[in-house]
Scaffold this motif. Structure first.
Motif, short mmCIF file in Angstrom:
data_model
loop_
_atom_site.label_atom_id
_atom_site.label_comp_id
_atom_site.label_asym_id
_atom_site.label_seq_id
_atom_site.Cartn_x
_atom_site.Cartn_y
_atom_site.Cartn_z
N PRO A 1 -4.07 0.23 -2.52
CA PRO A 1 -3.42 -1.07 -2.67
C PRO A 1 -2.82 -1.29 -4.06
O PRO A 1 -3.34 -0.79 -5.05
N SER A 2 -1.74 -2.05 -4.10
CA SER A 2 -1.14 -2.42 -5.38
C SER A 2 -0.79 -3.91 -5.36
O SER A 2 -0.17 -4.39 -4.42
N ASN A 3 -1.21 -4.63 -6.40
CA ASN A 3 -1.02 -6.09 -6.44
C ASN A 3 0.20 -6.50 -7.26
O ASN A 3 0.46 -5.93 -8.31
N GLY A 4 0.88 -7.51 -6.76
CA GLY A 4 1.86 -8.24 -7.55
C GLY A 4 1.54 -9.71 -7.35
O GLY A 4 0.61 -10.06 -6.62
N MET A 5 2.30 -10.59 -8.00
CA MET A 5 2.00 -12.01 -7.86
C MET A 5 3.32 -12.77 -7.76
O MET A 5 4.35 -12.28 -8.23
N PRO B 1 -5.82 -7.89 -11.71
CA PRO B 1 -5.57 -6.49 -12.05
C PRO B 1 -4.46 -5.90 -11.19
O PRO B 1 -4.11 -6.46 -10.15
N GLY B 2 -3.92 -4.76 -11.61
CA GLY B 2 -2.82 -4.11 -10.88
C GLY B 2 -3.22 -3.61 -9.51
O GLY B 2 -2.39 -3.51 -8.61
N HIS B 3 -4.49 -3.28 -9.37
CA HIS B 3 -4.96 -2.71 -8.10
C HIS B 3 -6.36 -3.27 -7.79
O HIS B 3 -7.13 -3.53 -8.69
N PHE B 4 -6.62 -3.43 -6.50
CA PHE B 4 -7.93 -3.89 -6.00
C PHE B 4 -8.19 -5.37 -6.34
O PHE B 4 -7.30 -6.07 -6.80
N TYR C 1 0.83 -1.22 0.00
CA TYR C 1 0.00 0.00 0.00
C TYR C 1 0.85 1.26 0.00
O TYR C 1 1.97 1.26 0.52
N GLN C 2 0.30 2.32 -0.56
CA GLN C 2 0.91 3.66 -0.46
C GLN C 2 -0.18 4.62 -0.03
O GLN C 2 -1.33 4.49 -0.45
N THR D 1 7.13 -5.88 -8.44
CA THR D 1 7.71 -5.80 -7.09
C THR D 1 6.73 -5.07 -6.17
O THR D 1 5.81 -4.42 -6.66
N PRO D 2 6.90 -5.17 -4.86
CA PRO D 2 6.04 -4.37 -3.98
C PRO D 2 6.18 -2.88 -4.31
O PRO D 2 7.25 -2.42 -4.73
N TRP D 3 5.10 -2.15 -4.11
CA TRP D 3 5.11 -0.69 -4.31
C TRP D 3 5.71 -0.02 -3.07
O TRP D 3 6.48 0.93 -3.18
N ASP D 4 5.34 -0.55 -1.92
CA ASP D 4 5.84 -0.03 -0.64
C ASP D 4 7.29 -0.45 -0.48
O ASP D 4 7.61 -1.63 -0.35
#
Ligand SMILES: [Zn+2]
Length: 246
Positions: A54-58, A222-225, A45-46, A71-74
């Protein structure tokens, strides 16, 4: 219990409470959810205007190690993600790949490079990272590419411009997982989000190309949510349609 036992007991309670607080804090900043098989979605999260965005990665656990998709955003969660993967799966991360140049995909590249993890992006992303001063991968691929890592196979696909001019998606044929990154909006989204670098003219055509290429995804990330259903491509088309100037 006597006084010193009581004191000891209080101290133990205090210690476990602080451990719990620490755990809760870490847990709030990095969420890992199982998707299917060996696939996991991680979210960091940022703070954007007082809202934790929120920002998703896998990541995918293979016989050779784990592969990170974005990569993580945070920036405080690069290490905790590696540690979580090590403790949950007893394995190391062996490759990290970003799906476009923005920092919600690439922020961790320098950190992961320092850990000896090979980092990848497309050539277009590689060049845009340099141009806009984002963390750059060590290696790039020029065209759509099939990666084979241990027992895992996935392909990269550049369907055209949308959220950015370099956004790619990833397809895992065996498990029918479509990792869309920020090109694809979650069905929880009511707007297109950050469109500062978007190509609103091409985005619809680009989504249609993804749908044609991968007509039956079982999971769409998706990239977010959220990703609770596989209708995010259709939803992105609706949002683009709403956004079209009347
Ligand atoms: Zn994004």
């Amino acid at each position: 219990m006597n006084l010193s036992q009581a004191k000891q007991y209080a101290l133990i309670c205090l210690l476990s409470l602080s451990n719990m607080v620490l755990w809760a804090q870490q847990n709030d900043k990095l969420k890992i959810q199982h998707l299917t098989g060996n696939f996991y979605v991680f979210t960091t999260y940022q703070n954007l205007n007082g809202y934790l965005f929120p920002s998703n990665g896998m990541y995918l656990v293979t016989q050779e190690g784990a592969v990170l998709f974005d990569t993580p955003w945070d920036t405080t969660q690069f290490r905790p993600l590696l540690d979580s993967i090590a403790s949950r799966h007893h394995t190391k991360v062996v490759l990290a790949l970003a799906t476009h140049y923005h920092d919600d995909r690439t922020a961790g590249f320098d950190f992961y490079k320092m850990q000896g993890i090979p980092t990848y992006s497309s050539k277009a992303t590689f060049d845009l990272c340099k141009q806009f001063n984002q963390k750059q991968a060590d290696y790039y691929f020029e065209n759509d590419t099939v990666f084979k890592i241990g027992d895992a196979i996935f392909e990269t696909f550049f369907p055209g411009e949308g959220h950015t001019k370099d956004n790619i998606v990833l397809w895992f044929e065996k498990e029918k997982v479509l990792y869309g990154g920020c090109l694809i909006k979650s069905t929880e989204n009511k707007s297109l989000g950050n469109i500062a670098d978007a190509n609103l003219t091409e985005w619809t055509t680009t989504i249609r190309k993804v749908m044609k290429q991968y007509p039956n995804p079982q999971f769409v990330i998706p990239g977010h949510f959220g990703w609770s259903n596989n209708q995010s491509l259709q939803h992105t088309l609706k949002l683009l349609n709403k956004h079209r100037p009347k």
